[in-house]
Design an enzyme around this catalytic site. Structure first.
Site, PDB file in Angstrom:
ATOM      1  N   HIS A 264       1.368 -11.647   1.714  1.00 20.22           N
ATOM      2  CA  HIS A 264       0.298 -10.959   0.997  1.00 20.22           C
ATOM      3  C   HIS A 264      -0.306 -11.818  -0.117  1.00 20.22           C
ATOM      4  O   HIS A 264      -1.510 -11.732  -0.381  1.00 20.22           O
ATOM      5  CB  HIS A 264       0.828  -9.639   0.419  1.00 20.22           C
TER       6      HIS A 264
ATOM      7  N   TYR B 138       0.821  -1.208   0.000  1.00 20.68           N
ATOM      8  CA  TYR B 138       0.000   0.000   0.000  1.00 20.68           C
ATOM      9  C   TYR B 138       0.856   1.260   0.000  1.00 20.68           C
ATOM     10  O   TYR B 138       0.352   2.339  -0.332  1.00 20.68           O
ATOM     11  CB  TYR B 138      -0.915   0.044   1.225  1.00 20.68           C
TER      12      TYR B 138
END
Length: 293
Positions: free
Chosen positions: A113, A54
């Protein structure tokens, strides 16, 4: 019933307790992230979910600092970037830099992730070391299907405690959900509101009106009653409060089934952009497809 400022805690397989409702920060503009995180904490969120991908870990850390709350009162989650997977030392060094940006010496939950092809087993060994060293109080994965989970567990010394997957009324991933429930892996829903695409559903709107709640509250309640942890996102404080105010009503079996019937098994339109990002003979960030390890 809990009041709107109380929080149900979910006990993970290692005994650590995790808030059932958290706050996600993906796609929040960088120049707003610190303030939004501070606002979320002010509005009683204690689980904050971010990731290196992010690009806002530093801003999240600043928001936590600005909130004035003690670190031990928060449950902080971050994730290992695909490009840092596969090499034990590289992953650990990259994670240490993530800790520096977050302004902490540990996270409460560290996740892989994505299941990066031919790398996630070695990556998991690094997460096990991080866990054993106390730099993460719990470890888990994101976006792992049954094949990936079984392969990981066949090679792991420590079983994953969480699997964070896309889950909302439009996408249920039933095989993965059942496997996790059978193996004591806590399920966590990202995109729990389906990118807002379900907020105008006549089915959900009808149920919301019957309970005097918003469509978003009904969707979150539907997920909570199935035992999921959820991480909705909003930059508006009123909606932050609304998303947490979901413990003073219950959906009955017919309402739960009516919402479940909205299932289309459709991932977000951008899902494949992140999931299939190369090929096994080229890019290092290729994500393993079902059946590939």
């Amino acid at each position: 019933m809990l009041n709107k400022n109380q929080q149900k805690l979910i006990k993970l397989s290692n005994g650590i307790e995790m808030p059932q409702i958290g706050f996600g920060v993906w796609k929040i503009p960088f120049n707003q992230t610190a303030k939004v995180v501070t606002d979320a904490i002010k509005n009683h969120y204690r689980l904050i979910d971010t990731a290196k991908q992010y690009g806002n870990e530093e801003q999240v850390g600043q928001g936590i600092k600005d909130s004035g709350i003690e670190r031990k009162q928060l449950f902080l989650t971050t994730k290992i970037f695909n490009g840092d997977q596969g090499n034990f030392d590289q992953l650990r060094n990259a994670f240490n830099e993530q800790l520096r940006k977050l302004g902490t010496d540990h996270v409460d939950l560290l996740l892989l992730h994505w299941p990066v092809f031919n790398k996630y087993i070695e990556s998991w060994r690094a997460l096990e070391a991080i866990y054993n060293d106390g730099q993460a109080r719990a470890i888990g994965v994101c976006n792992f299907d049954v094949n990936h989970l079984q392969n990981l567990m066949d090679h792991a010394n420590i079983m994953p405690m969480v699997n964070q997957i896309e889950f909302n009324p439009r996408i249920h991933q039933p095989d993965t959900v059942a496997f996790c429930q059978d193996n004591h892996i806590q399920l966590e829903a990202w995109s729990p509101l389906g990118n807002g695409q379900l907020l105008n559903s006549p089915v959900i709107d009808k149920i919301a009106k019957e309970h005097g709640k918003s469509p978003a509250q009904v969707i979150l309640r539907w997920e909570l009653q199935q035992g999921f942890i959820v991480i909705p996102k909003s930059i508006h404080e009123e909606r932050m409060r609304e998303n947490r105010d979901v413990y003073d009503f219950e959906l009955d079996a017919d309402e739960m089934e009516a919402i479940a019937m909205l299932d289309e098994e459709k991932h977000s339109i951008w899902y494949d952009k992140y999931k299939w990002s190369g090929n096994p003979n080229g890019r290092d960030d290729y994500i393993a497809k079902p059946g590939e390890f």
